[in-house]
Design a protein around this motif. Structure first.
Motif, PDB file in Angstrom:
ATOM      1  N   LEU A 198       0.875  -1.047   0.051  1.00  8.66           N
ATOM      2  CA  LEU A 198      -0.075   0.174  -0.085  1.00  8.66           C
ATOM      3  C   LEU A 198       0.815   1.244  -0.012  1.00  8.66           C
ATOM      4  O   LEU A 198       1.883   1.343   0.533  1.00  8.66           O
ATOM      5  N   LYS A 199       0.593   2.305  -0.764  1.00  2.00           N
ATOM      6  CA  LYS A 199       1.529   3.455  -0.810  1.00  2.00           C
ATOM      7  C   LYS A 199       1.399   4.105   0.338  1.00  2.00           C
ATOM      8  O   LYS A 199       0.460   4.162   1.255  1.00  2.00           O
ATOM      9  N   ASP A 200       2.638   4.724   0.583  1.00  4.10           N
ATOM     10  CA  ASP A 200       2.938   5.609   1.852  1.00  4.10           C
ATOM     11  C   ASP A 200       2.527   4.902   3.166  1.00  4.10           C
ATOM     12  O   ASP A 200       2.257   5.407   4.226  1.00  4.10           O
ATOM     13  N   SER A 201       2.879   3.542   3.093  1.00  2.06           N
ATOM     14  CA  SER A 201       2.739   2.835   4.440  1.00  2.06           C
ATOM     15  C   SER A 201       3.585   1.577   4.615  1.00  2.06           C
ATOM     16  O   SER A 201       4.205   1.234   3.240  1.00  2.06           O
ATOM     17  N   ASP A 202       4.042   0.781   5.545  1.00  2.13           N
ATOM     18  CA  ASP A 202       4.475  -0.464   5.786  1.00  2.13           C
ATOM     19  C   ASP A 202       3.532  -1.706   5.444  1.00  2.13           C
ATOM     20  O   ASP A 202       4.039  -2.625   6.087  1.00  2.13           O
ATOM     21  N   SER A 203       2.338  -1.288   5.126  1.00  2.00           N
ATOM     22  CA  SER A 203       1.526  -2.692   5.338  1.00  2.00           C
ATOM     23  C   SER A 203       1.401  -3.210   3.733  1.00  2.00           C
ATOM     24  O   SER A 203       1.310  -2.474   2.590  1.00  2.00           O
ATOM     25  N   VAL A 204       1.206  -4.409   3.984  1.00  3.98           N
ATOM     26  CA  VAL A 204       1.119  -5.119   2.467  1.00  3.98           C
ATOM     27  C   VAL A 204      -0.272  -6.381   2.205  1.00  3.98           C
ATOM     28  O   VAL A 204      -0.580  -6.841   3.443  1.00  3.98           O
ATOM     29  N   ILE A 205      -0.832  -6.154   1.308  1.00  6.14           N
ATOM     30  CA  ILE A 205      -1.880  -7.052   0.952  1.00  6.14           C
ATOM     31  C   ILE A 205      -1.364  -8.062   0.376  1.00  6.14           C
ATOM     32  O   ILE A 205      -0.874  -8.139  -0.549  1.00  6.14           O
ATOM     33  N   THR A 206      -1.492  -9.397   0.925  1.00  9.07           N
ATOM     34  CA  THR A 206      -0.909 -10.813   0.518  1.00  9.07           C
ATOM     35  C   THR A 206      -2.245 -11.523  -0.177  1.00  9.07           C
ATOM     36  O   THR A 206      -3.252 -11.639   0.626  1.00  9.07           O
ATOM     37  N   LEU A 207      -2.119 -12.259  -1.100  1.00 10.72           N
ATOM     38  CA  LEU A 207      -2.928 -13.162  -1.665  1.00 10.72           C
ATOM     39  C   LEU A 207      -2.327 -14.273  -1.944  1.00 10.72           C
ATOM     40  O   LEU A 207      -1.386 -14.641  -2.594  1.00 10.72           O
ATOM     41  N   GLY A 208      -2.843 -15.265  -1.386  1.00  7.95           N
ATOM     42  CA  GLY A 208      -2.308 -16.801  -1.669  1.00  7.95           C
ATOM     43  C   GLY A 208      -1.679 -17.556  -0.555  1.00  7.95           C
ATOM     44  O   GLY A 208      -1.774 -16.884   0.641  1.00  7.95           O
ATOM     45  N   PRO A 209      -1.235 -18.606  -0.710  1.00  6.60           N
ATOM     46  CA  PRO A 209      -1.058 -19.274  -2.187  1.00  6.60           C
ATOM     47  C   PRO A 209      -2.690 -19.629  -2.702  1.00  6.60           C
ATOM     48  O   PRO A 209      -3.342 -20.067  -1.879  1.00  6.60           O
ATOM     49  N   ALA A 210      -2.667 -19.364  -3.833  1.00  8.00           N
ATOM     50  CA  ALA A 210      -3.931 -19.399  -4.636  1.00  8.00           C
ATOM     51  C   ALA A 210      -3.570 -20.170  -5.982  1.00  8.00           C
ATOM     52  O   ALA A 210      -2.701 -20.079  -6.647  1.00  8.00           O
ATOM     53  N   LYS A 211      -4.790 -20.967  -6.321  1.00  8.12           N
ATOM     54  CA  LYS A 211      -4.710 -21.592  -7.781  1.00  8.12           C
ATOM     55  C   LYS A 211      -4.534 -20.812  -8.838  1.00  8.12           C
ATOM     56  O   LYS A 211      -5.523 -19.872  -8.864  1.00  8.12           O
ATOM     57  N   MET A 212      -3.591 -20.926  -9.670  1.00  2.00           N
ATOM     58  CA  MET A 212      -3.318 -20.005 -10.791  1.00  2.00           C
ATOM     59  C   MET A 212      -4.343 -20.531 -12.007  1.00  2.00           C
ATOM     60  O   MET A 212      -4.863 -21.511 -12.264  1.00  2.00           O
ATOM     61  N   PRO A 213      -5.525 -19.437 -12.036  1.00  3.50           N
ATOM     62  CA  PRO A 213      -6.520 -19.651 -13.179  1.00  3.50           C
ATOM     63  C   PRO A 213      -6.266 -19.901 -14.577  1.00  3.50           C
ATOM     64  O   PRO A 213      -7.206 -19.904 -15.246  1.00  3.50           O
ATOM     65  N   THR A 214      -5.046 -19.659 -14.883  1.00  6.47           N
ATOM     66  CA  THR A 214      -4.493 -19.729 -16.370  1.00  6.47           C
ATOM     67  C   THR A 214      -4.125 -21.175 -16.511  1.00  6.47           C
ATOM     68  O   THR A 214      -3.982 -21.910 -15.456  1.00  6.47           O
ATOM     69  N   ARG A 215      -3.566 -21.500 -17.836  1.00  7.95           N
ATOM     70  CA  ARG A 215      -3.190 -22.709 -18.333  1.00  7.95           C
ATOM     71  C   ARG A 215      -1.720 -22.925 -17.678  1.00  7.95           C
ATOM     72  O   ARG A 215      -0.706 -22.102 -17.796  1.00  7.95           O
ATOM     73  N   PRO A 216      -1.774 -24.073 -16.648  1.00  7.91           N
ATOM     74  CA  PRO A 216      -0.433 -24.519 -16.050  1.00  7.91           C
ATOM     75  C   PRO A 216       0.667 -25.046 -17.040  1.00  7.91           C
ATOM     76  O   PRO A 216       0.087 -25.711 -18.079  1.00  7.91           O
TER      77      PRO A 216
END
Length: 428
Positions: free
Chosen positions: A116-134
């Motif tokens: 996030l801008k101007d902060s030390d906070s981070v939004i994390t996502l995952g581990p999640a399944k990749m919805p594209t061709r593996p």
């Protein structure tokens, strides 16, 4: 039957092409995935939208908003500090970075960190399944290639076997085994090639046999008058009687004439056998043609019956060569018949037919098989007095080939032989 070298060459070429194509496709896909994984997943857009929404609220509400979004979208979203993110081990992960987003992907999983801008906070996502061709699993790739290999093997095996058999037959034929032929093809792609080879081999075999027979026949035909001439010349040196001398001189003259006639017949047959002359196919009146031949032979026979069953006597043919064929048939009928000859014109199934019959002794079934071959004569002693040199009917057969027809022989109701000329009314 062992697998041929040509089969392995073609088989491995196709399999190698599939392997290279699969590898290249996989590499291109992975390269494309690495360059554009953010947009393909769609997760990055979600993270940016979520980050913009969170930053419009007080900082103390961020964690609650992120937890609500994770529950609503059923995604592993959470808010962590920058220090916690840096502590995560990404050694075995592939990483991409774009602006303030970091993407890590491994196997078919993806993890995204959005600062996030101007902060030390981070939004994390995952581990999640990749919805594209593996990336295709190595096991799947091997199975697919194995399936392709089996299909190609089944497709190529009949072709390779047929080509190997054709190769063997060609080699044997080239070494002088003129009876060798290629077995029937199992592959529809090779069948026309094998059929053409067998047809060519049969044709060459017939030509070689005909050449041998012709050589033997010519040597015999030449040897007989030469032997008589040689004997007559020897006798002339010892004979004093003028009458006997004249007799032997006449015999020499007759033998020379016979040799000259034989040579002329051979030249004609050779010309007919090797080169097809310029034919002049025109509308010819067969009624007039046959009547002319009958009139020219009237002095040699008491009765020549003529029957014309044709609705229209005009047909397409070369009048000169057809006249020669009819002349040969009528001459033979007079020579071997007993003063009765019948000539019939008719049309059957789009075929024009000229049949010449006689009331002679006929022709044996055995001799019917070879009667149109060069130098064939019914008298196995080859006595010159029994007929010509055996080239006339061979020439007739060739004339009918030029007319896309054929010459044949059968038994006549008159008791003798029935010679027939048959050719299509409309020639292609």
């Amino acid at each position: 039957m062992k697998l041929g070298r040509s089969f392995f060459n073609l088989y491995f070429f196709i399999i190698s092409t599939f392997i290279i194509f699969s590898w290249a496709l996989d590499e291109v896909w992975n390269s494309y995935l690495e360059q554009d994984i953010e947009s393909y997943t769609g997760y990055k857009t979600l993270m940016m939208a979520t980050g913009d929404y969170v930053q419009k609220h007080p900082k103390e509400e961020w964690e609650e908003i992120i937890a609500g979004a994770a529950e609503r979208w059923e995604l592993p979203l959470k808010l962590v500090s920058l220090a916690e993110v840096e502590a995560i081990d990404h050694t075995d992960h592939n990483a991409l970075s774009h602006s303030n987003a970091h993407i890590y992907y491994f196997d078919d999983q993806v993890m995204i960190h959005y600062l996030l801008k101007d902060s030390d906070s981070v939004i994390t996502l995952g581990p999640a399944k990749m919805p594209t061709r593996p990336r295709v699993k190595a096991t799947y790739r091997v199975m697919i290639l194995a399936t392709f290999g089996i299909v190609i093997f089944i497709w190529l095996w009949p072709m390779s076997r047929d080509l190997e058999q054709l190769k063997r037959a060609t080699r044997d034929f080239g070494q002088g085994q003129f009876d060798s032929t290629a077995p029937a093809a199992k592959s529809t792609m090779i069948a026309p090639m094998i059929s053409s080879f067998n047809m060519m081999a049969a044709r060459i075999k017939r030509l070689i046999e005909a050449h041998k027979e012709l050589t033997n026949a010519v040597s015999h035909e030449l040897r007989t008058p030469l032997a008589r001439t040689k004997f007559a010349l020897q006798m002339l040196d010892t004979i004093k009687d003028d009458e006997k001398r004249a007799k032997y001189q006449k015999q020499i003259s007759n033998d020379v004439c016979e040799l000259e006639e034989l040579i002329n017949e051979m030249l004609i047959y050779a010309a007919f056998d090797n080169d097809k002359p310029a034919l002049n196919f025109t509308s010819t009146n067969l009624n007039d043609l046959v009547k002319f031949q009958i009139a020219s032979h009237d002095q040699f026979v008491n009765s020549i019956e003529f029957i014309n069953n044709m609705p229209d006597s005009y047909v397409c043919c070369d009048g000169h060569f057809m006249d020669r064929a009819v002349n040969n048939f009528i001459s033979n009928a007079i020579k071997y018949g007993n003063d009765k000859v019948r000539v019939t014109l008719s049309i059957e199934n789009g075929q024009c037919i000229i049949c010449v019959e006689d009331n002679g002794d006929g022709v044996s079934d055995e001799f019917k098989q070879v009667i149109f071959d060069a130098f064939s004569r019914g008298d196995q002693s080859r006595n010159r007095e029994t007929g010509g040199f055996g080239l006339g009917l061979a020439i007739v057969a060739r004339i009918m080939e030029w007319h896309q027809g054929h010459a044949s022989i059968g038994d006549s109701e008159l008791g003798g032989a029935a010679f027939t000329l048959t050719w299509p009314i409309k020639m292609s």
